[in-house]
Structure formats: structure tokens, C-alpha cells
Design a protein around this motif. Structure first.
Motif, short mmCIF file in Angstrom:
data_model
loop_
_atom_site.label_atom_id
_atom_site.label_comp_id
_atom_site.label_asym_id
_atom_site.label_seq_id
_atom_site.Cartn_x
_atom_site.Cartn_y
_atom_site.Cartn_z
N ARG A 470 36.18 14.10 24.16
CA ARG A 470 34.97 13.26 24.10
C ARG A 470 33.72 14.12 24.30
NH1 ARG A 470 32.13 11.26 28.13
NH2 ARG A 470 33.78 11.69 29.64
N LEU A 471 33.77 15.04 25.26
CA LEU A 471 32.61 15.88 25.51
C LEU A 471 32.35 16.84 24.34
CD1 LEU A 471 33.02 16.73 29.30
CD2 LEU A 471 31.38 15.18 28.23
N ILE A 472 33.40 17.31 23.71
CA ILE A 472 33.22 18.18 22.54
C ILE A 472 32.50 17.43 21.44
CG2 ILE A 472 34.49 19.24 20.62
CD1 ILE A 472 36.46 20.34 22.63
N SER A 473 32.86 16.18 21.19
CA SER A 473 32.20 15.40 20.14
C SER A 473 30.72 15.22 20.45
CB SER A 473 32.88 14.04 19.98
OG SER A 473 32.74 13.24 21.14
N GLN A 474 30.40 14.93 21.70
CA GLN A 474 29.00 14.76 22.10
C GLN A 474 28.24 16.09 22.06
OE1 GLN A 474 29.11 12.90 25.94
NE2 GLN A 474 30.09 11.03 25.18
N TYR A 475 28.92 17.15 22.47
CA TYR A 475 28.29 18.47 22.52
C TYR A 475 27.95 18.95 21.11
CZ TYR A 475 27.37 22.84 25.03
OH TYR A 475 26.77 23.93 25.61
N LEU A 476 28.89 18.78 20.17
CA LEU A 476 28.66 19.24 18.81
C LEU A 476 27.58 18.41 18.12
CD1 LEU A 476 32.30 20.04 17.64
CD2 LEU A 476 30.50 21.64 18.37
N LYS A 477 27.47 17.14 18.47
CA LYS A 477 26.37 16.34 17.94
C LYS A 477 25.05 16.83 18.51
CE LYS A 477 24.32 11.75 17.73
NZ LYS A 477 24.36 10.35 18.18
N ALA A 478 25.02 17.12 19.80
CA ALA A 478 23.76 17.53 20.44
C ALA A 478 23.22 18.84 19.87
CB ALA A 478 23.97 17.66 21.95
N VAL A 479 24.13 19.74 19.46
CA VAL A 479 23.66 21.02 18.90
C VAL A 479 23.52 20.95 17.39
CG1 VAL A 479 24.65 22.34 20.80
CG2 VAL A 479 26.02 21.96 18.73
N GLY A 480 23.79 19.79 16.79
CA GLY A 480 23.58 19.62 15.35
C GLY A 480 24.75 19.96 14.48
N ALA A 481 25.93 20.21 15.04
CA ALA A 481 27.10 20.54 14.23
C ALA A 481 27.79 19.30 13.69
CB ALA A 481 28.09 21.37 15.04
N LEU A 482 27.66 18.15 14.35
CA LEU A 482 28.21 16.88 13.89
C LEU A 482 27.10 15.85 13.89
CD1 LEU A 482 31.63 16.68 15.81
CD2 LEU A 482 31.28 17.21 13.38
N ARG A 483 27.13 14.93 12.91
CA ARG A 483 26.03 13.97 12.81
C ARG A 483 26.27 12.72 13.63
NH1 ARG A 483 28.88 12.89 7.96
NH2 ARG A 483 29.44 10.69 7.71
N GLY A 484 27.54 12.36 13.88
CA GLY A 484 27.82 11.11 14.57
C GLY A 484 28.16 11.27 16.04
N GLY A 485 29.07 12.19 16.32
CA GLY A 485 29.47 12.47 17.69
C GLY A 485 30.43 11.47 18.29
N GLN A 486 31.00 10.57 17.47
CA GLN A 486 31.94 9.59 18.02
C GLN A 486 33.33 10.20 18.20
OE1 GLN A 486 31.03 9.78 14.91
NE2 GLN A 486 32.55 9.00 13.49
N LEU A 487 34.07 9.68 19.16
CA LEU A 487 35.46 10.08 19.37
C LEU A 487 36.35 8.91 18.95
CD1 LEU A 487 37.58 12.10 20.55
CD2 LEU A 487 37.43 10.78 22.67
N VAL A 488 37.23 9.17 17.98
CA VAL A 488 38.18 8.16 17.51
C VAL A 488 39.55 8.59 18.01
CG1 VAL A 488 39.20 7.02 15.52
CG2 VAL A 488 36.76 7.62 15.51
N GLU A 489 40.09 7.85 18.96
CA GLU A 489 41.37 8.19 19.58
C GLU A 489 42.48 7.33 18.98
OE1 GLU A 489 43.40 8.53 24.05
OE2 GLU A 489 41.34 7.80 23.79
N VAL A 490 43.50 7.96 18.41
CA VAL A 490 44.57 7.24 17.74
C VAL A 490 45.92 7.83 18.14
CG1 VAL A 490 43.14 6.61 15.75
CG2 VAL A 490 44.47 8.73 15.70
N SER A 491 46.97 7.09 17.79
CA SER A 491 48.35 7.55 17.99
C SER A 491 49.13 7.26 16.70
CB SER A 491 48.98 6.83 19.18
OG SER A 491 49.02 5.43 18.94
#
Length: 672
Positions: A470-491
Motif C-alpha cells: 500500500r505504501l509503495i502505491s502511494q509513494y510511487l504516485k507521490a513521486v509521479g511514477a503512477l497516476r492513481g496510486g490505488q492498491l487492488v488486493e486480490v486472491s
């Protein structure tokens, strides 16, 4: 010839095709008839008394007024019928093709920067039916527009449509658009047909199809008929009610619709892939029927600087007109803006950067009362945009409005709060450093490489894998590497279908939901249960394909036990190569579990009595030594704390004077 509307058919039946009256011609005929009768009467009775002449003049005026009312009412009725789609819209006389298309490519290149070959190909595609002709009622031309995100594909088409409408070549600049990703399975058949009919009958001559790769094959066959034959038969009876296509079932109804026609539209398909991928999806005959293929190219560093200069000039004009300030800037500001472009989004971040500059200047003016005619000087220092307002010292500008800076600080603070996992934190921060360095390279015109960010997390349950994802998704959005930053957790249950043909669409839907963010698959090894597990293998194959198709806008994290994950990577030949980084999450030590307990207690407004710490430390050490995998690691600390809070509540009922925020050793259940 196009089919007649219901109104035209009714008028033909009543008056005949050639003698169909209009309100205007009827009114004119009545007025002329009244005038002739009056003139004949006056000719026969030249000595008529003045009263008779006055009455005759009054009669003529009344007839003229009635004729005008009839003309006006008839015009209103005609306009209403056109608005409701019962009469065709009047079309402006189109300009001659040679005149309309002369110099059009050069005109389009003034707004679509850095894509000269694409612009010429697009203009040629729209000119083709005027030169080579087409079957009336069919498609004027079928065009594939492909290329990367942010390369100007949609903008170029919309701009060209506007120019052609201004010249009278097209009736309207309207683009009717269908997102084919909305129709992944056969259950969307009625919705697909209704939307297709609405798009075909919408104003304008351009119909756009997006994301054909994610559409159900049966619907693509129908589109192939429109492209190849100009029409597509329907498998059931339909009727048109209030402008909508409605299934009539097996009923025999008059006016049933048995097929859909292209209605002289340009059929335009957007994609990130070229004609070979389209031929694979639609078939060879479809690819052969394509009239034109128009491809955008990746922007060169020079074209990005031109784009950035254009957007910054637009920002300067906006600031002058709306804010009353004068913006001046160095070339380094232009290069900084150009460096914002990336592979996933093309030039879109440049536009976003300039908008942030304008908002930041506006925010400064809102909070202060600057002198009229203020000059704002923009410059760059160590990759950061600075602004000097008037005689003030230069200061960071985007902090006024840049939410990403605050988001980055929040994620950094949360990373710092996580107990242990120092190697994991170092890797996460390393991703951000890589993104920053590549952006600086772009700003200087140097090649910028991309980093594969797909990861495998291995370790026992409760070691923080989901939290870090979850923090990686937010971190990559904050630095501009991802546009959404959402975490989709599945099994496995979210990816593997229940019947043949269900798995691939299900997995594709999950991938779409995670675009711009992180897809976290817990216990990923459960997808592969051996070579006989065809459903699981199909999910893996679809996942690998999705990772390749969306490699610049999706990060996939697989989590599970180390041994099982190693076996899982053998399920598909391309799986292991796409996960270059494996991160091992170690079990927590007793000291770390005690610290986790203290932090979680503080977060809930509790403190641990000093007498709790030694017993808790011994308890955690014993449980971890016995079986860390089953003990639960961080989950064990959470469960232990929650049970202590419940026990404290019972204790406080019996002892209401005791402190409400303190947990005692007796509140904890530390079995021997």
C-alpha cells in the motif's frame, strides 16, 4: 440512398414525393392567391365606394397576417421535427475537396506539435473518400490511430474534426465515442447494440472505438461487418422506440430493424498497438479493409521542449489576462517542464505542470495583496522550480499547491513509523530516487530508462507485506511514477473463473481496475495447482499479457511463502523474467513485536504500564521461537493488544476510579 424518416414517409404518402408542401410555400401561395383575387375585384369595380376598398384592403392585410402565422408555425414545427430526429438536418454546402484540404496539414501542425508524419497521414485518411469514393451508406473510411499515451492522438482527431466542420466538409465536429472495454462478455449484448445504434445515429460523421482489445469477440465480429460490408445483420428483431434500439423478441412488428449500417461515418479505432495486433484480433479480411493506419511517434527531446514552450506561453497569457501579473522565466524552466513527460503518459504531465504553476501563482495572490503590475520571475535550482515575486527572494513555488509534496511527506512519515524492515524501506526509497534521476535526464535531453517495478514479497503472514504494498502505491504516485496510486488486493478467487471462458475476462477486469496503481496478489502460488489446473494457468497467462500491455502503468506485487513462490514462477515461461526483484520479509523479533504493541496502543489512546514490558517481551520471544509462521508476527501483536483492551474494560467496570488509558499486565492473556 439513406432510408426516409417516418415523417418523410408520411408526407410522401399524403402529398406524393414531388408535391410535398412546406409551411413556407403554402403560406406564400395563400397570400398570392388573396392578392390576385383582390386585384381582380378592383379591376371589375373601378368605381367601388371607399368603404368597399377599405374592407378589401383589410381583407388582404388579414390574409397576409394569416400567411405569416402559418409560415412561422410551420417553421417551428419543422425545427422541432429536425431536433427530434424526424427530419434530416440541413447541411451547409461543403467546400470543394481540393479547397478544403489544401494547407490543412500545415494548419493542423500548428496545434499538434511534434507529429508531422502522423498529421499528414490523418489528413490523408479523411481526404481519401473524396478522392477514391466509397459505397453510399457504408463507411466513408476505416482508420486505425495508434501510438503511446499522451502523444496527441485524441487531440489531433478532435482538432481536425473542428477544422473540417468549419470548412463545411463535415456537418459537425462531434465525435461519437464507444469504449469497447464496457462490453467484455456476452451478457452485455443488448447494451452493446443499443450503444452502437445510438453512436451510429448521433450527430456528426465520425464514430470512435476505443479499447477494442478488451471487447467480447462476438461484438467485434459485428463491427467487422460494418467495416467490410458497410452493414451488419442482427441476430434478433429490434425496433426503434424513442431513439433507442429495443429487442422485440419473436414478435412480428412493422418497421423491425434487421441490420445496422455504417451511415456514411468515418470509423476510427484507437489503440496502443499496430495493425498486426488488430489483424490478430479481428482477422485478415478486416485488416485488409482498413483504409488508413496513422501512427504517432514518441516525442523527441526537441519536440518536448517545443511543447513545453507552447504550454508555458499559454500560462504566461493566462496569468497576464486573469491575474494581472507578468511571468518571466529562464530556459531551464522550459527544460524542467519538458522533463515531466514520461513513457506512460506522454506529454500530459507537461500540461499538468503548467497548470500547477498557474494555480500556485494564483494562490500566492489570494493570500496577499500584491502591487499592480507585479512581475514574477521563475527559475530552476537543483531540479526545483523557484519564483521571485517582485523584489522578494526566490522561493519554492509549487509547494503552494503541490499536493504530491505533502503526500510524499506523509508516506515518508508512515514508512518511518513501521517497525523493522529496514532493507525493504531502503528499496522503496530507491525506487523514488530512480524516478527523480530519470526525470532530470529527460530535462537535459538524455535517454531515460525505465525500471521494472514488479516485485515478489516472500515471508510469513503478518510480516507487513500488504502494508508495504500500500505504501509503495502511494509513494510511487507521490513521486509521479503512477497516476492513481490505488492498491487492488486480490486472491485466486478474484482471478479464476467458475466456467470455461470466464477466467480471462475476470482477470482482465481486475487488471483494468489496478491500472495506475499496484495489483497485490496474496498467496499468488495458489493460482498454480499443477499442469491440470487449466483455469489457473489461463489466469497466469492473462496476467503476464496484461503486465506486458500495461508495463508503464501497472505494478504487480506477488506475495507468498518463499518455497511455494519459487515453484509458482515455473508456471509460465515469461513469469520469472518480469519479476526481477524478490524482497524477503523476515519474522519480527520479540523486541520489534513489543514496539509494535506500544505503537498500536498509542494509536488507540492507551499506554502500557511499565510492568507489562518484560512479560510481553518473554511471551513474544517464546511464541516466535516455537513457530513464527503460525504465531502470526504482527497479527499476533494486534490480537494480543485487542484482547487486553477488552479485559481492561471489564476491570474498569469493577474499579471505576482506575485510569482509563492504562493497560496493566493483568489485562494481557499471556498463556504459558
Amino acid at each position: 440512398m439513406p432510408d426516409k424518416t417516418d415523417w418523410e414517409a408520411l408526407m410522401d404518402g399524403a402529398f406524393g414525393r414531388r408535391s410535398r408542401p412546406t409551411a413556407e410555400t403554402s403560406a406564400r401561395r395563400d397570400a398570392e392567391q388573396a392578392r390576385r383575387e383582390l386585384e381582380e375585384l378592383m379591376a371589375r369595380q373601378p368605381a367601388a365606394p371607399a368603404a368597399l376598398q377599405k374592407n378589401a384592403a383589410r381583407l388582404a392585410d388579414a390574409a397576409a397576417d394569416q400567411a405569416e402565422q402559418i409560415r412561422r408555425l410551420g417553421g417551428e414545427m419543422t425545427e422541432n421535427l429536425r431536433r427530434d430526429g424526424l427530419l434530416p438536418q440541413e447541411k451547409p454546402a461543403p467546400a470543394a475537396p481540393d479547397t478544403a484540404f489544401a494547407g490543412l496539414a500545415e494548419q493542423l501542425e500548428q496545434t499538434v506539435i511534434g507529429q508531422p508524419d502522423f498529421v499528414r497521414a490523418l489528413v490523408r485518411a479523411f481526404r481519401r473518400p473524396f478522392v477514391l469514393g466509397y459505397a453510399p451508406g457504408g463507411a466513408r473510411n476505416t482508420i486505425l490511430i495508434w501510438g503511446g499515451e499522451g502523444t496527441g492522438r485524441h487531440f489531433a482527431l478532435q482538432t481536425l474534426a473542428g477544422l473540417l466542420a468549419e470548412k463545411g466538409v463535415l456537418d459537425s465536429a462531434n465525435l461519437a465515442t464507444m469504449d469497447l472495454a464496457r462490453y467484455p462478455g456476452p451478457g452485455q449484448e443488448k447494451l452493446f447494440l443499443q450503444d452502437l445504434y445510438a453512436a451510429l445515429t448521433a450527430p456528426g460523421q465520425i464514430l470512435v472505438f476505443d479499447h477494442y482489445e478488451e471487447c467480447h469477440p462476438g461484438f467485434l465480429n459485428l463491427l467487422a461487418g460494418l467495416v467490410q460490408e458497410g452493414k451488419a445483420p442482427l441476430a434478433s428483431r429490434y425496433v426503434v422506440q424513442k431513439g433507442m434500439l429495443v429487442d422485440a423478441g419473436t414478435a412480428l412488428v412493422p418497421g423491425a430493424v434487421g441490420e445496422l449500417t455504417a451511415r456514411d461515418k468515418y470509423l476510427v479505432f484507437f489503440s496502443h498497438k499496430g495493425p498486426d495486433a488488430m489483424a490478430e484480433r479481428f482477422g485478415g479480411p478486416f485488416a485488409a479493409a482498413l483504409g488508413d493506419v496513422c501512427a504517432t511517434a514518441p516525442f523527441t527531446p526537441e519536440s518536448l521542449r517545443v511543447l513545453a514552450a507552447g504550454q508555458l506561453n499559454r500560462t504566461v497569457r493566462r496569468a497576464k489576462e486573469r491575474l494581472g501579473v507578468t511571468l518571466i522565466m529562464t530556459e531551464e524552466v522550459r527544460d524542467l517542464a519538458a522533463g515531466m513527460a514520461d513513457v506512460a503518459r506522454g506529454a500530459e504531465p507537461i500540461v499538468a505542470f503548467c497548470d500547477r504553476v498557474y494555480k500556485a501563482v494564483g494562490q500566492y495572490l489570494l493570500e496577499r495583496e500584491p502591487q499592480p503590475g507585479l512581475t514574477v520571475a521563475l527559475s530552476v535550482q537543483e531540479g526545483q522550480l523557484l519564483a521571485a515575486f517582485g523584489a522578494d527572494e526566490a522561493r519554492p513555488l509549487l509547494a503552494e499547491v503541490d499536493e504530491s509534496a505533502g503526500a510524499l511527506a506523509r508516506v515518508e512519515a508512515e514508512l518511518d513509523k513501521i517497525v523493522g524492515l529496514e532493507e525493504v524501506k531502503t528499496y522503496v526509497r530507491g525506487l523514488a530516487d530512480h524516478v527523480r534521476v530519470q526525470r532530470r535526464r529527460k530535462a537535459q535531453g538524455l535517454p531515460a530508462g525505465s525500471l521494472t517495478m514488479h516485485m515478489i514479497f516472500t515471508g510469513n503472514p503478518g510480516t507487513g507485506k500488504t502494508t508495504i504494498a500500500r505504501l509503495i502505491s502511494q509513494y510511487l504516485k507521490a513521486v509521479g511514477a503512477l497516476r492513481g496510486g490505488q492498491l487492488v488486493e486480490v486472491s485466486r478467487a478474484d482471478l479464476v473463473g467458475r466456467y470455461v471462458g470466464h477466467t480471462a475476462p475476470l482477470t482482465e477486469q481486475v487488471i483494468r481496475s489496478a491500472l495506475g496503481g499496484v495489483l497485490f496478489i496474496d498467496e499468488a502460488y495458489s493460482l498454480y495447482r499443477g499442469k491440470e489446473d487449466s483455469f489457473g494457468l489461463e489466469a497466469i497467462d492473462t496476467l503476464v499479457k496484461g503486465m506486458e500491455d500495461h508495463r508503464d502503468e501497472l505494478v504487480v506485487v506477488l506475495a507468498g511463502y518463499s518455497r511455494e513462490m519459487a515453484q509458482f514462477l515455473t508456471a509460465n515461461s515469461g513469469l520469472a523474467s518480469r519479476f526481477a526483484q524478490t524482497i524477503e520479509f523476515p519474522d519480527y523479533t520479540a523486541e520489534e513485536l513489543l514496539k509494535i504493541t506500544e505503537l498500536q496502543a498509542a494509536g488507540r489512546g492507551y499506554v502500557l504500564d511499565e510492568g507489562c514490558k518484560a512479560p510481553l517481551l518473554a511471551y513474544y520471544a517464546r511464541r516466535q521461537a516455537e513457530n513464527a509462521a503460525k504465531a502470526g508476527n504482527g497479527r499476533m501483536a494486534r490480537n494480543t493488544l485487542e484482547q487486553a483492551i477488552l479485559n481492561q474494560s471489564r476491570r474498569l467496570v469493577a474499579d471505576p476510579d482506575a485510569p482509563l488509558d492504562r493497560l496493566l499486565i493483568g489485562d494481557f492473556e499471556l498463556e504459558e
